[in-house]
Design an enzyme around this catalytic site. Structure first.
Site, PDB file in Angstrom:
ATOM      1  N   SER A 109       0.841  -1.195   0.000  1.00 31.11           N
ATOM      2  CA  SER A 109       0.000   0.000   0.000  1.00 31.11           C
ATOM      3  C   SER A 109       0.877   1.245   0.000  1.00 31.11           C
ATOM      4  O   SER A 109       1.949   1.253   0.624  1.00 31.11           O
ATOM      5  CB  SER A 109      -0.899   0.009   1.240  1.00 31.11           C
ATOM      6  N   SER A 110       0.415   2.287  -0.670  1.00 25.60           N
ATOM      7  CA  SER A 110       1.178   3.539  -0.695  1.00 25.60           C
ATOM      8  C   SER A 110       1.245   4.191   0.680  1.00 25.60           C
ATOM      9  O   SER A 110       2.104   5.044   0.924  1.00 25.60           O
ATOM     10  CB  SER A 110       0.564   4.515  -1.707  1.00 25.60           C
ATOM     11  N   CYS A 111       0.375   3.779   1.621  1.00 22.55           N
ATOM     12  CA  CYS A 111       0.420   4.347   2.976  1.00 22.55           C
ATOM     13  C   CYS A 111       1.625   3.839   3.763  1.00 22.55           C
ATOM     14  O   CYS A 111       1.873   4.307   4.874  1.00 22.55           O
ATOM     15  CB  CYS A 111      -0.877   4.079   3.732  1.00 22.55           C
ATOM     16  N   TYR A 138      -2.654  -0.749   9.835  1.00 18.58           N
ATOM     17  CA  TYR A 138      -2.719  -1.321   8.491  1.00 18.58           C
ATOM     18  C   TYR A 138      -1.369  -1.193   7.786  1.00 18.58           C
ATOM     19  O   TYR A 138      -0.874  -2.149   7.181  1.00 18.58           O
ATOM     20  CB  TYR A 138      -3.804  -0.604   7.684  1.00 18.58           C
ATOM     21  N   LYS A 142       1.289  -4.071   6.236  1.00 18.98           N
ATOM     22  CA  LYS A 142       1.723  -4.072   4.841  1.00 18.98           C
ATOM     23  C   LYS A 142       3.246  -3.964   4.727  1.00 18.98           C
ATOM     24  O   LYS A 142       3.862  -4.580   3.856  1.00 18.98           O
ATOM     25  CB  LYS A 142       1.044  -2.930   4.083  1.00 18.98           C
ATOM     26  N   HIS A 182     -12.918   4.192   1.167  1.00 21.26           N
ATOM     27  CA  HIS A 182     -11.905   5.176   0.819  1.00 21.26           C
ATOM     28  C   HIS A 182     -12.566   6.381   0.157  1.00 21.26           C
ATOM     29  O   HIS A 182     -13.748   6.362  -0.186  1.00 21.26           O
ATOM     30  CB  HIS A 182     -10.862   4.553  -0.103  1.00 21.26           C
TER      31      HIS A 182
END
Length: 315
Positions: A109-111, A138, A142, A182
């Site tokens: 994930s880009s987060c 989260y 990831k 989202h």
């Protein structure tokens, strides 16, 4: 070798990415596909998952399953997001080794990149700064998965685990629940409801200034098939996957309002959090392998809104 006769397991086939994965595999002639609903197989239960692997002799896995949500869900249930995603990853990775699965694609994930990060974000920027607090559970899970792919490949001297980091996905079968969705799907529902209700204005969180990059779910699925077919090109690293174009949340809202047909005033509640200022991925490493996205933002938005109306039986 990944071919039309390969035994493929799509984990999480009813979700946003999993359903797109299943659709494109079928369209491309891959027919030996295994799926299990959450009710049929609990992926956090190691005993059940091991029995499943021992019986099915899976060759390839697209690991689309996991607990995903928006800001509210991530803030209120960080331990749940951490635990469930870690458990699924850990069990699937271990079973892939034990039962000699040829390749597994894991989705990061880009987060996982720092909240304040040089843009566009390159793969090597991972773990160079603090991540966004609202998604910490989260994101931690990831990050563990990203490191896990590289670690397993290193220890077992192969390229069995492939890690791709798509930016914000959208498309059919997204989650439109206002509490756990989202921003893309949440805004579609908000604007549609405002239109139906005849509201003169709509209030949205934050300033609208943060910028986000969006990629259509079927493009991520298409890229995933490309990866499986080109394993020989892949290095033992994670690959960013995006379009190279980002939009402010204000621009996103305006585009969605236009497609939905809502012409009221858009108001911004700056007392609410904005989140990460910008999340644009540098996908040049992956694009250099020979793949490129096919669905542009306007087309993807139209497809997603059409699906939303058909799914919920609304006009």
């Amino acid at each position: 070798m990944f071919d039309k006769n390969s035994k493929i397991y799509v984990a999480g086939h009813t979700g946003l990415l999993g359903s797109a994965m299943l659709k494109l595999l079928n369209q491309n002639g891959y027919e030996n596909i295994i799926t299990k609903t959450h009710q049929e197989l609990e992926l956090t239960n190691k005993v059940s998952v091991e029995q499943f692997f021992s019986e099915t002799k899976i060759e390839y896995i697209f690991l689309c399953a996991g607990k995903v949500g928006g800001i509210i869900g991530n803030k209120t249930e960080p331990a749940t997001y951490l635990h469930q995603n870690l458990a699924i990853q850990d069990i699937i990775f271990e079973m892939a080794i034990k039962y000699d699965v040829k390749n597994v694609i894991f989705y990061g994930s880009s987060c996982t990149y720092p909240k304040i990060c040089e843009q566009p974000m390159k793969e090597e920027y991972l773990l160079t700064g603090a991540i966004e607090e609202t998604s910490i559970g989260y994101a931690a899970a990831k990050i563990a998965g990203i490191i896990g792919c590289k670690s397993y490949n290193t220890q077992y001297n192969d390229h069995r685990f492939i890690c791709v980091i798509p930016n914000s996905m959208y498309g059919p079968n997204d989650n439109f629940d206002l509490e756990n969705s989202h921003v893309f799907s949440a805004l579609i529902r908000r604007f549609h409801q405002a239109k139906i209700n005849g509201d003169n204005s709509i209030n949205l969180w934050g300033s609208g200034n943060p910028r986000r990059e969006f990629i259509f779910s079927e493009d991520v699925a298409d890229a995933s098939i490309f990866l499986m077919e080109n394993v020989h090109k892949i290095e033992n690293t994670h690959y960013n996957l995006g379009t190279g174009i980002d939009y402010s949340i204000k621009e996103l809202a305006q585009n969605i309002a236009s497609v939905v047909g809502y012409d009221g005033e858009i108001l911004w509640d700056t007392s609410k959090p904005d989140g990460t200022p910008r999340k644009l991925l540098d996908s040049s490493k992956f694009l250099a392998l020979g793949w490129k996205p096919k669905v542009n933002f306007a087309e993807g938005l139209e497809i997603t809104y059409k699906w939303y109306k058909e799914k919920y039986g609304i006009n």
